[in-house]
Design a protein around this motif. Sequence first.
Motif, PDB file in Angstrom:
ATOM      1  N   VAL A  24      40.158 -12.008 -34.159  1.00 62.80           N
ATOM      2  CA  VAL A  24      39.291 -13.182 -34.179  1.00 62.80           C
ATOM      3  C   VAL A  24      38.066 -12.854 -35.016  1.00 62.80           C
ATOM      4  O   VAL A  24      37.472 -11.799 -34.846  1.00 62.80           O
ATOM      5  N   ARG A  25      37.714 -13.768 -35.887  1.00 64.99           N
ATOM      6  CA  ARG A  25      36.538 -13.578 -36.740  1.00 64.99           C
ATOM      7  C   ARG A  25      35.599 -14.764 -36.612  1.00 64.99           C
ATOM      8  O   ARG A  25      36.002 -15.849 -36.248  1.00 64.99           O
ATOM      9  N   ARG A  26      34.350 -14.538 -36.981  1.00 59.82           N
ATOM     10  CA  ARG A  26      33.391 -15.630 -37.055  1.00 59.82           C
ATOM     11  C   ARG A  26      33.698 -16.447 -38.303  1.00 59.82           C
ATOM     12  O   ARG A  26      34.427 -15.981 -39.181  1.00 59.82           O
ATOM     13  N   PRO A  27      33.163 -17.648 -38.422  1.00 63.11           N
ATOM     14  CA  PRO A  27      33.479 -18.507 -39.564  1.00 63.11           C
ATOM     15  C   PRO A  27      33.302 -17.840 -40.930  1.00 63.11           C
ATOM     16  O   PRO A  27      34.080 -18.074 -41.835  1.00 63.11           O
ATOM     17  N   GLY A  28      32.316 -16.974 -41.097  1.00 62.05           N
ATOM     18  CA  GLY A  28      32.101 -16.300 -42.380  1.00 62.05           C
ATOM     19  C   GLY A  28      32.998 -15.097 -42.610  1.00 62.05           C
ATOM     20  O   GLY A  28      32.903 -14.417 -43.621  1.00 62.05           O
ATOM     21  N   GLY A  29      33.899 -14.806 -41.662  1.00 58.24           N
ATOM     22  CA  GLY A  29      34.804 -13.672 -41.805  1.00 58.24           C
ATOM     23  C   GLY A  29      34.318 -12.393 -41.164  1.00 58.24           C
ATOM     24  O   GLY A  29      35.019 -11.392 -41.150  1.00 58.24           O
ATOM     25  N   ARG A 104      43.891 -11.007 -44.797  1.00 60.59           N
ATOM     26  CA  ARG A 104      42.499 -11.313 -45.122  1.00 60.59           C
ATOM     27  C   ARG A 104      42.154 -10.826 -46.524  1.00 60.59           C
ATOM     28  O   ARG A 104      41.196 -11.290 -47.122  1.00 60.59           O
ATOM     29  N   ASP A 105      42.937  -9.883 -47.049  1.00 57.06           N
ATOM     30  CA  ASP A 105      42.731  -9.383 -48.404  1.00 57.06           C
ATOM     31  C   ASP A 105      43.260 -10.427 -49.389  1.00 57.06           C
ATOM     32  O   ASP A 105      44.428 -10.824 -49.326  1.00 57.06           O
ATOM     33  N   ALA A 106      42.411 -10.874 -50.304  1.00 53.73           N
ATOM     34  CA  ALA A 106      42.788 -11.945 -51.235  1.00 53.73           C
ATOM     35  C   ALA A 106      44.000 -11.570 -52.080  1.00 53.73           C
ATOM     36  O   ALA A 106      44.867 -12.406 -52.347  1.00 53.73           O
ATOM     37  N   GLY A 107      44.095 -10.313 -52.511  1.00 50.40           N
ATOM     38  CA  GLY A 107      45.229  -9.873 -53.328  1.00 50.40           C
ATOM     39  C   GLY A 107      46.533  -9.941 -52.560  1.00 50.40           C
ATOM     40  O   GLY A 107      47.559 -10.393 -53.078  1.00 50.40           O
ATOM     41  N   VAL A 108      46.513  -9.510 -51.313  1.00 48.27           N
ATOM     42  CA  VAL A 108      47.712  -9.556 -50.478  1.00 48.27           C
ATOM     43  C   VAL A 108      48.108 -11.007 -50.230  1.00 48.27           C
ATOM     44  O   VAL A 108      49.268 -11.380 -50.328  1.00 48.27           O
ATOM     45  N   ARG A 109      47.128 -11.825 -49.926  1.00 45.82           N
ATOM     46  CA  ARG A 109      47.393 -13.238 -49.656  1.00 45.82           C
ATOM     47  C   ARG A 109      48.023 -13.919 -50.877  1.00 45.82           C
ATOM     48  O   ARG A 109      48.959 -14.687 -50.759  1.00 45.82           O
ATOM     49  N   GLU A 110      47.532 -13.587 -52.070  1.00 44.46           N
ATOM     50  CA  GLU A 110      48.086 -14.167 -53.301  1.00 44.46           C
ATOM     51  C   GLU A 110      49.549 -13.763 -53.488  1.00 44.46           C
ATOM     52  O   GLU A 110      50.389 -14.601 -53.819  1.00 44.46           O
ATOM     53  N   VAL A 111      49.866 -12.499 -53.254  1.00 43.31           N
ATOM     54  CA  VAL A 111      51.252 -12.038 -53.381  1.00 43.31           C
ATOM     55  C   VAL A 111      52.147 -12.764 -52.381  1.00 43.31           C
ATOM     56  O   VAL A 111      53.237 -13.221 -52.728  1.00 43.31           O
ATOM     57  N   VAL A 112      51.686 -12.886 -51.151  1.00 46.04           N
ATOM     58  CA  VAL A 112      52.479 -13.558 -50.115  1.00 46.04           C
ATOM     59  C   VAL A 112      52.724 -15.012 -50.484  1.00 46.04           C
ATOM     60  O   VAL A 112      53.851 -15.513 -50.388  1.00 46.04           O
ATOM     61  N   LEU A 113      51.685 -15.704 -50.926  1.00 50.58           N
ATOM     62  CA  LEU A 113      51.841 -17.109 -51.277  1.00 50.58           C
ATOM     63  C   LEU A 113      52.791 -17.303 -52.454  1.00 50.58           C
ATOM     64  O   LEU A 113      53.559 -18.261 -52.497  1.00 50.58           O
TER      65      LEU A 113
END
Length: 142
Positions: A24-29, A104-113
């Motif tokens: 769980v994270r706060r809105p800003g991450g 949460r890592d933008a690079g990982v998220r891009e690969v997954v998408l």
Amino acid sequence: MTAERSAVPSTLAARIERLFRTAVRRPGGEPCTNEEVARACREATGRSFSAVYLWQLRTGRRDNPTKRHLESLAHYFQVPPAYFFEDEQGARLADELELIGALRDAGVREVVLRAVTLSPDGLGTISDMIEAIARREGRIRQ
């Protein structure tokens, strides 16, 4: 060849710490603070749960919480209470938390998408490539 299952933290403190880092994270991450979590647990149960006590659990200074404290933490972090005990369900949850943290890592998220649109054969090829690179970097045990 498959990657070995992520290690389940062996102590209660390590399991709680993993929840703070990934669940769980706060809105800003940013991770939640002990005070925020303790306050939410108090509000949910109407019972005592201090930030100091939570800090003691996170650092291993206290390692024998009551059932209601574990249930309250499980509710807050949206995991079953079984997460806090060493078993198969705990291992599966640890894997899921590892995935959440990785996404949460933008690079990982891009690969997954990008991988979502690939055929099963394409996914197999990508998986083989990732495995080969990880092996080369020493991240997968043979």
